[in-house]
Design an enzyme around this catalytic site. Structure first.
Site, PDB file in Angstrom:
ATOM      1  CE1 TYR A   1      -3.638   2.499   0.616  1.00 46.79           C
ATOM      2  CE2 TYR A   1      -2.165   3.296   2.423  1.00 46.79           C
ATOM      3  CZ  TYR A   1      -3.306   3.285   1.608  1.00 46.79           C
ATOM      4  OH  TYR A   1      -3.925   4.496   1.743  1.00 46.79           O
TER       5      TYR A   1
ATOM      6  CE  LYS B   1      -3.014   5.553  -1.547  1.00 46.98           C
ATOM      7  NZ  LYS B   1      -4.043   6.034  -2.326  1.00 46.98           N
TER       8      LYS B   1
HETATM    9  N1  LIG Z   1      -8.673   6.184   5.314  1.00 52.06           N
HETATM   10  C1  LIG Z   1      -7.442   6.382   5.519  1.00 52.06           C
HETATM   11  O1  LIG Z   1      -6.857   6.397   6.550  1.00 52.06           O
HETATM   12  C2  LIG Z   1      -6.772   7.044   4.424  1.00 52.06           C
HETATM   13  C3  LIG Z   1      -5.742   7.835   4.636  1.00 52.06           C
HETATM   14  C4  LIG Z   1      -4.881   8.044   3.659  1.00 52.06           C
HETATM   15  C5  LIG Z   1      -5.318   8.024   2.280  1.00 52.06           C
HETATM   16  N2  LIG Z   1      -6.386   7.277   2.042  1.00 52.06           N
HETATM   17  C6  LIG Z   1      -6.745   7.288   0.798  1.00 52.06           C
HETATM   18  O2  LIG Z   1      -8.110   7.867   0.591  1.00 52.06           O
HETATM   19  C7  LIG Z   1      -8.952   7.097  -0.502  1.00 52.06           C
HETATM   20  C8  LIG Z   1     -10.171   6.799  -0.017  1.00 52.06           C
HETATM   21  O3  LIG Z   1     -10.061   6.107   1.039  1.00 52.06           O
HETATM   22  P1  LIG Z   1     -11.610   5.870   2.292  1.00 52.06           P
HETATM   23  O4  LIG Z   1     -10.735   5.876   3.466  1.00 52.06           O
HETATM   24  O5  LIG Z   1     -12.439   6.930   1.949  1.00 52.06           O
HETATM   25  O6  LIG Z   1     -11.638   4.524   1.821  1.00 52.06           O
HETATM   26  P2  LIG Z   1     -13.297   3.669   1.699  1.00 52.06           P
HETATM   27  O7  LIG Z   1     -13.021   2.263   1.643  1.00 52.06           O
HETATM   28  O8  LIG Z   1     -14.172   4.528   2.732  1.00 52.06           O
HETATM   29  O9  LIG Z   1     -13.669   4.280   0.200  1.00 52.06           O
HETATM   30  C9  LIG Z   1     -13.086   3.771  -1.019  1.00 52.06           C
HETATM   31  C10 LIG Z   1     -14.190   3.816  -2.288  1.00 52.06           C
HETATM   32  O10 LIG Z   1     -13.291   3.271  -3.156  1.00 52.06           O
HETATM   33  C11 LIG Z   1     -14.209   2.478  -3.831  1.00 52.06           C
HETATM   34  N3  LIG Z   1     -13.480   1.611  -4.762  1.00 52.06           N
HETATM   35  C12 LIG Z   1     -12.929   0.548  -4.444  1.00 52.06           C
HETATM   36  N4  LIG Z   1     -12.155  -0.064  -5.514  1.00 52.06           N
HETATM   37  C13 LIG Z   1     -12.711   0.560  -6.700  1.00 52.06           C
HETATM   38  C14 LIG Z   1     -12.181   0.374  -7.990  1.00 52.06           C
HETATM   39  N5  LIG Z   1     -11.597  -0.657  -8.396  1.00 52.06           N
HETATM   40  N6  LIG Z   1     -12.982   1.606  -8.637  1.00 52.06           N
HETATM   41  C15 LIG Z   1     -13.804   2.431  -8.408  1.00 52.06           C
HETATM   42  N7  LIG Z   1     -14.025   2.642  -7.076  1.00 52.06           N
HETATM   43  C16 LIG Z   1     -13.465   1.653  -5.978  1.00 52.06           C
HETATM   44  C17 LIG Z   1     -15.033   1.729  -2.845  1.00 52.06           C
HETATM   45  O11 LIG Z   1     -16.110   1.095  -3.298  1.00 52.06           O
HETATM   46  C18 LIG Z   1     -15.267   2.929  -1.930  1.00 52.06           C
HETATM   47  O12 LIG Z   1     -16.609   3.539  -1.956  1.00 52.06           O
HETATM   48  C19 LIG Z   1      -8.136   6.049  -0.970  1.00 52.06           C
HETATM   49  O13 LIG Z   1      -7.323   6.344  -2.113  1.00 52.06           O
HETATM   50  C20 LIG Z   1      -7.017   5.837   0.155  1.00 52.06           C
HETATM   51  O14 LIG Z   1      -6.109   4.987   0.032  1.00 52.06           O
HETATM   52  C21 LIG Z   1      -7.165   6.846   3.185  1.00 52.06           C
END
Ligand SMILES: NC(=O)c1ccc[n+]([C@@H]2O[C@H](COP(=O)([O-])OP(=O)(O)OC[C@H]3O[C@@H](n4cnc5c(N)ncnc54)[C@H](O)[C@@H]3O)[C@@H](O)[C@H]2O)c1
Length: 265
Positions: free
Chosen positions: A157, A161
């Site tokens: 992961y 990033k």
């Molecule tokens: N939650 C955290 O702590 C965190 C921290 C840093 C970065 N991020 C990043 O933020 C972004 C959003 O994450 P989140 O925490 O809201 O997660 P989440 O799981 O709540 O939401 C992710 C969304 O992406 C969708 N998704 C998954 N695979 C997909 C695909 N192949 N095509 C289209 N949609 C798809 C899912 O259905 C979901 O609705 C991600 O890129 C994640 O890496 C999250």
């Protein structure tokens, strides 16, 4: 030559918009008068959020970001409904698998690469003709504080990033000639469904999961709407990410490794 937009309000295309950070961004931009495209592999979820934004304010649909053909049809539908403009492409969709590297099946490592990296690259490649035709268009890619220093139990992961970081920097310089800005937003741990997967890992337990999706949406908003001439490419969300990022710029790498190891113990 850029075509003039036929509609007054700016438009944002959000991937992964059915939940978490993507949803919060879609809701914030809609509240502030933008037209929003909500796309997600979970099509009913994206449709439900779109319906809550009020008629005429949003378009939604299914999109697996790792599928180039799906990008083509989603972007064409969005372009038609947005009044022929794509002011911001928000590459937010992402997935994560935690655990010891060797215990996570190879298919899950591959899936993270397919969604987090190939999905972003495919999105930019597919959206280019639309971005080029929209004055001052932008791409915002969702990075993560795990790109500051590689994280145990999250190695792949983290690597995805780091790829977001390098891709953003390179493409931002390259697309400067088209007037298209490319930025990355870097949250540390955020309270979303994804957090259910990593709340047991040591670094999340040490640092806590402090940010909300609304915190990240607020930074995405500032990134998208800033009028500063001297602009930055990377936008940290929250104090932890900002301090860690600053510290790793000045600390010797052995010290950084030691601190990360301590946090991940
Ligand atoms: N939650 C955290 O702590 C965190 C921290 C840093 C970065 N991020 C990043 O933020 C972004 C959003 O994450 P989140 O925490 O809201 O997660 P989440 O799981 O709540 O939401 C992710 C969304 O992406 C969708 N998704 C998954 N695979 C997909 C695909 N192949 N095509 C289209 N949609 C798809 C899912 O259905 C979901 O609705 C991600 O890129 C994640 O890496 C999250």
């Amino acid at each position: 030559m850029r075509a003039a937009s036929t509609q007054g309000r700016p438009a944002i295309f959000v991937t992964g918009a059915a939940s978490g950070i993507g949803r919060a961004c879609a809701e914030l931009f809609a509240r502030r008068g933008w037209f929003v495209g909500l796309y997600d592999i979970n099509a009913p979820g994206a449709d439900a959020v779109a319906a809550s934004l009020g008629q005429g304010n949003a378009v939604s649909g299914g999109l697996d970001v790792s599928d180039p053909a799906a990008w083509q049809s989603a972007l064409a539908a969005f372009w038609e409904r947005s009044g022929n403009r794509l002011d911001v492409l928000l590459n937010n969709a992402g997935i994560l698998s935690t655990g010891s590297f060797e215990a996570v099946p190879l298919s899950r490592h591959d899936a993270m690469l397919a969604v987090n990296v190939r999905g972003m690259i495919t999105g930019c490649h597919s959206a280019f003709p639309y971005l080029q035709r929209t004055p001052r268009a932008q791409v915002i890619n969702m990075a993560s504080a795990t790109a500051i220093y590689g994280q145990p139990e999250l190695a792949t992961y983290s690597a995805t990033k780091f790829a977001v970081r390098g891709f953003t920097e390179g493409l931002d310089l390259e697309w400067n000639r088209f007037g298209i800005r490319v930025s990355a937003v870097w949250p540390s741990f955020v309270r979303t469904a994804m957090a259910d997967d990593f709340r047991h890992i040591s670094s999340a337990r040490s640092l806590g999961i402090r940010l909300t999706p609304a915190d990240v949406a607020s930074t995405v908003w500032t990134c998208a709407t800033t009028t500063r001439r001297l602009r930055k490419t990377h936008w940290m969300v929250g104090l932890q990410a900002a301090v860690l990022s600053l510290a790793t710029r000045f600390a010797p790498s052995a010290l950084t490794r030691w601190v990360v190891r301590l946090i991940a113990k």
